[in-house]
Design an enzyme around this catalytic site. Structure first.
Site, short mmCIF file in Angstrom:
data_model
loop_
_atom_site.label_atom_id
_atom_site.label_comp_id
_atom_site.label_asym_id
_atom_site.label_seq_id
_atom_site.Cartn_x
_atom_site.Cartn_y
_atom_site.Cartn_z
N VAL A 60 4.00 -6.62 -20.46
CA VAL A 60 4.08 -5.79 -19.27
C VAL A 60 4.81 -6.58 -18.20
CG1 VAL A 60 2.78 -4.63 -17.45
CG2 VAL A 60 1.98 -4.52 -19.82
N LYS A 61 5.91 -6.01 -17.73
CA LYS A 61 6.73 -6.68 -16.72
C LYS A 61 6.32 -6.18 -15.34
CE LYS A 61 11.58 -7.75 -15.88
NZ LYS A 61 12.93 -7.49 -16.36
N VAL A 62 6.00 -7.13 -14.47
CA VAL A 62 5.56 -6.79 -13.11
C VAL A 62 6.53 -7.40 -12.11
CG1 VAL A 62 3.12 -6.61 -13.75
CG2 VAL A 62 4.02 -8.78 -12.94
N THR A 85 10.08 -11.32 -13.64
CA THR A 85 11.45 -11.77 -13.43
C THR A 85 11.65 -12.11 -11.96
OG1 THR A 85 12.24 -10.39 -15.24
CG2 THR A 85 13.87 -11.16 -13.66
#
Length: 112
Positions: A60-62, A85
């Site tokens: 899961v990219k937050v 990122t």
């Protein structure tokens, strides 16, 4: 946590390698990283849990904002891998929360 640089630029890869913290290089083809669109903690948690349930290989990219850092801790405690990122310059002073990331994608600052 592992540090990957997200580029195919050899000069950038060698520069990151010289920092002696690089675990690998990716252009995201090997990661199943799905980004939440919420910018508040509750929304990130809700979306992140739904996304993680789609496939056990999903990270899961937050977003790298205060609520995103809080969400990283929550997801880690639940066994959900995370990806965040940010630019290399943003790492200064952030410290311990990033020890809980599964992946960290480093991007070169680009002027548009």
């Amino acid at each position: 946590m592992k540090f990957f640089i997200d580029t195919a630029n050899l000069e950038q890869i060698l520069e990151a390698y010289d920092l002696r913290v690089l675990d690998g290089v990716t252009t995201n083809s090997s990661l199943i990283s799905v980004e939440v669109i919420a910018t508040d903690y509750e929304g990130m948690i809700r979306e992140g849990e739904e996304l993680a349930a789609l496939n056990p290989h999903i990270e899961v990219k937050v977003p790298c904002i205060a609520d995103g850092i809080k969400a990283i801790k929550y997801f880690t405690e639940k066994g959900i891998r995370t990806n965040c990122t940010l630019s290399v310059k943003s790492l200064i002073g952030l410290g311990k929360p990033f020890n809980e990331l599964y992946f960290l994608s480093l991007l070169e600052n680009i002027r548009l």
